[in-house]
Motif scaffolding. Sequence first.
Motif, mmCIF file in Angstrom:
data_model
loop_
_atom_site.group_PDB
_atom_site.id
_atom_site.type_symbol
_atom_site.label_atom_id
_atom_site.label_comp_id
_atom_site.label_asym_id
_atom_site.label_seq_id
_atom_site.Cartn_x
_atom_site.Cartn_y
_atom_site.Cartn_z
ATOM 1 N N PHE A 239 73.456 34.156 -59.963
ATOM 2 C CA PHE A 239 73.398 35.770 -60.730
ATOM 3 C C PHE A 239 75.327 36.091 -60.853
ATOM 4 C CE2 PHE A 239 73.114 40.197 -60.190
ATOM 5 C CZ PHE A 239 72.743 40.572 -60.710
ATOM 6 N N ASP A 240 75.113 36.597 -61.868
ATOM 7 C CA ASP A 240 77.385 36.828 -61.951
ATOM 8 C C ASP A 240 76.743 38.064 -62.857
ATOM 9 O OD1 ASP A 240 77.816 33.930 -62.058
ATOM 10 O OD2 ASP A 240 77.339 33.594 -64.532
ATOM 11 N N GLY A 241 75.793 39.085 -62.875
ATOM 12 C CA GLY A 241 76.116 40.528 -63.195
ATOM 13 C C GLY A 241 76.366 40.645 -64.188
ATOM 14 N N GLN A 242 78.130 41.725 -64.743
ATOM 15 C CA GLN A 242 77.941 41.836 -65.837
ATOM 16 C C GLN A 242 79.496 41.433 -65.725
ATOM 17 O OE1 GLN A 242 77.175 46.532 -65.536
ATOM 18 N NE2 GLN A 242 75.604 45.487 -67.045
ATOM 19 N N ARG A 243 79.944 40.322 -64.828
ATOM 20 C CA ARG A 243 81.343 40.364 -65.184
ATOM 21 C C ARG A 243 81.680 39.329 -66.153
ATOM 22 N NH1 ARG A 243 83.614 38.448 -59.377
ATOM 23 N NH2 ARG A 243 82.450 39.624 -57.966
ATOM 24 N N PHE A 244 81.066 38.604 -66.811
ATOM 25 C CA PHE A 244 81.330 37.729 -68.214
ATOM 26 C C PHE A 244 80.857 38.531 -69.535
ATOM 27 C CE2 PHE A 244 81.334 34.177 -65.162
ATOM 28 C CZ PHE A 244 82.044 33.842 -65.505
ATOM 29 N N SER A 245 79.926 39.492 -69.101
ATOM 30 C CA SER A 245 79.901 40.304 -70.137
ATOM 31 C C SER A 245 80.341 41.190 -70.901
ATOM 32 C CB SER A 245 77.505 40.876 -70.107
ATOM 33 O OG SER A 245 78.017 41.485 -69.159
ATOM 34 N N LYS A 246 81.475 41.771 -69.614
ATOM 35 C CA LYS A 246 82.559 42.693 -69.474
ATOM 36 C C LYS A 246 83.838 42.021 -70.161
ATOM 37 C CE LYS A 246 80.492 46.232 -67.615
ATOM 38 N NZ LYS A 246 79.974 47.311 -65.842
ATOM 39 N N ALA A 247 83.971 40.879 -69.877
ATOM 40 C CA ALA A 247 84.718 40.755 -69.794
ATOM 41 C C ALA A 247 84.963 39.778 -71.232
ATOM 42 C CB ALA A 247 85.478 38.628 -68.941
ATOM 43 N N PHE A 248 83.626 38.664 -71.768
ATOM 44 C CA PHE A 248 83.317 39.052 -73.366
ATOM 45 C C PHE A 248 82.601 39.518 -74.191
ATOM 46 C CE2 PHE A 248 85.012 35.236 -70.580
ATOM 47 C CZ PHE A 248 85.281 34.399 -71.175
ATOM 48 N N GLU A 249 82.578 40.681 -73.673
ATOM 49 C CA GLU A 249 81.963 41.629 -74.520
ATOM 50 C C GLU A 249 80.500 41.262 -75.161
ATOM 51 O OE1 GLU A 249 82.713 44.314 -74.094
ATOM 52 O OE2 GLU A 249 81.620 44.797 -75.905
ATOM 53 N N ILE A 250 79.347 40.776 -74.202
ATOM 54 C CA ILE A 250 77.969 40.739 -74.864
ATOM 55 C C ILE A 250 77.964 41.937 -74.542
ATOM 56 C CG2 ILE A 250 76.304 39.074 -74.208
ATOM 57 C CD1 ILE A 250 77.947 36.890 -73.384
#
Length: 483
Positions: A239-250
């Motif tokens: 479960f990656d939470g929002q770490r990648f979505s924040k880093a990659f602006e998803i």
Amino acid sequence: MPEGEQEKSQEGITVKKSENFDEWYTQVIIKGEIADYTPVSGCLAFRPIGYGIWENIQKATDIEFKRVGIQNVYFPLFIPERLLKKEQEHVEGFSPEVAWVTHAGKSELEERLAVRPTSETIMYEVISRWVRSWRDLPLRLNQWNNVVRWEFKHPTPFLRSREFLWNEGHSIFATKEEAEAERDQILGIYKKITEEFLALPGIIGRKTDTEKFAGAEASYSIEHLLPDGKAIQGPDFHFDGQRFSKAFEISFIDRDGTRKHAWQNTWAISTREIGVMIAVHGDDKGAIIPPMVSPIQAVIVPIYTEETKRTVIEACTKIHKMLENYRVKLDEREHLTPGRKFYEWELKGVPLRIEVGMKEVSEGTVVLARRDTGERRKVSQEKIVSEVSYELDQIQKNLYRRAKKFLDENIHIVSDLNIIKKEVKEKGGIFRAGWCGSAECEKKIKEETGAKIINLSLDIAASGKCIYCNKEAVYVANIARSY
Ligand SMILES: [Zn+2]
């Protein structure tokens, strides 16, 4: 000693599984023609049996993925350095093992390219363009590919390889609840594949923060137990939470008109499972491959003399045809004796052997010989389809039962650290104990016993005290030496 016999003793497995597990394992992989070494250390050549097993795992898993709406995609093998560095924890976790492409021909590249150790960064950079509105979600994607992690630990075929094959599942949801709900569905699929296809039981649990995947909020794993008493991590879910979505602006415009970051998960099953399966089921004669994933489920061995050859081969061909819905091989090689063939297919792990001699032809029977128990049984040719189906099913179940018994017998409930210290070296296994949740206790347990917390049971309520500090236990920790 007759010539054939001598040849046999040199080619076969020369050590006992119970006496020298590491050497036994390597011999089964190499002599059983499952895989071979290559000039690149830690990178294997999958031979037809090994690759055939993987194809069957892949097929079965892919069907389950598609059934729940997951779609397959493919992304590049290379990741530009600036992308790999975008999520801090992720890059720190992987950078020691990344292989880099620095040149094209003689000219140096402007930017180094990583050979993917995993694809989050390259995928999310692109996928961020695909997600605009809540209507674009969920996006549940998967790719079947290879990854490279240039480990410096001693490589072991399948169990620790620098290049391995796997599935990379990546899903993107609008809400945290939806993302979290996916966990049990995916772990359920992996549980089904490992138990019902590979005949491998496991312990499902949550990884500690120290052991979780680089970049994940929480990681979950299925852990297997190897015959040498060491645990090894099988399929996992993060479960990656929002770490990648924040880093990659998803991000997306939600129903209420506001922009929100997405919630993400990743998950994988790899070719390591092939190694675990060989290690768990094999015996002193070689591999035993569960029928559900064996590329050859049964082998027909004709037994004839010069006079009876034609009649016997004819009967075998007919039987082969009757079994067309199974993966059956008719071994017609003329330069090998039946005994030599028996021995070879036992080494290679084919679960069922069908023996047909002149006696069987005249009786209208065949002999079925099970690889797992060595039992031989005469059955009527007319009933061959149902008899083969029955035996394959029995073998599959028996392999799972044996492996489950071994796992259950080697889970030790403990409340005294000294027992782990003593027994982990002597006999290994999984030690189940209370843990308070502190990283300090986790570190001390590892330092003092040589075993680590492989995961935390999800379905058992904690009770009693932390095995290290004696404070109230918050988790049920599974502790073992690990690959
Ligand atoms: Zn503690």
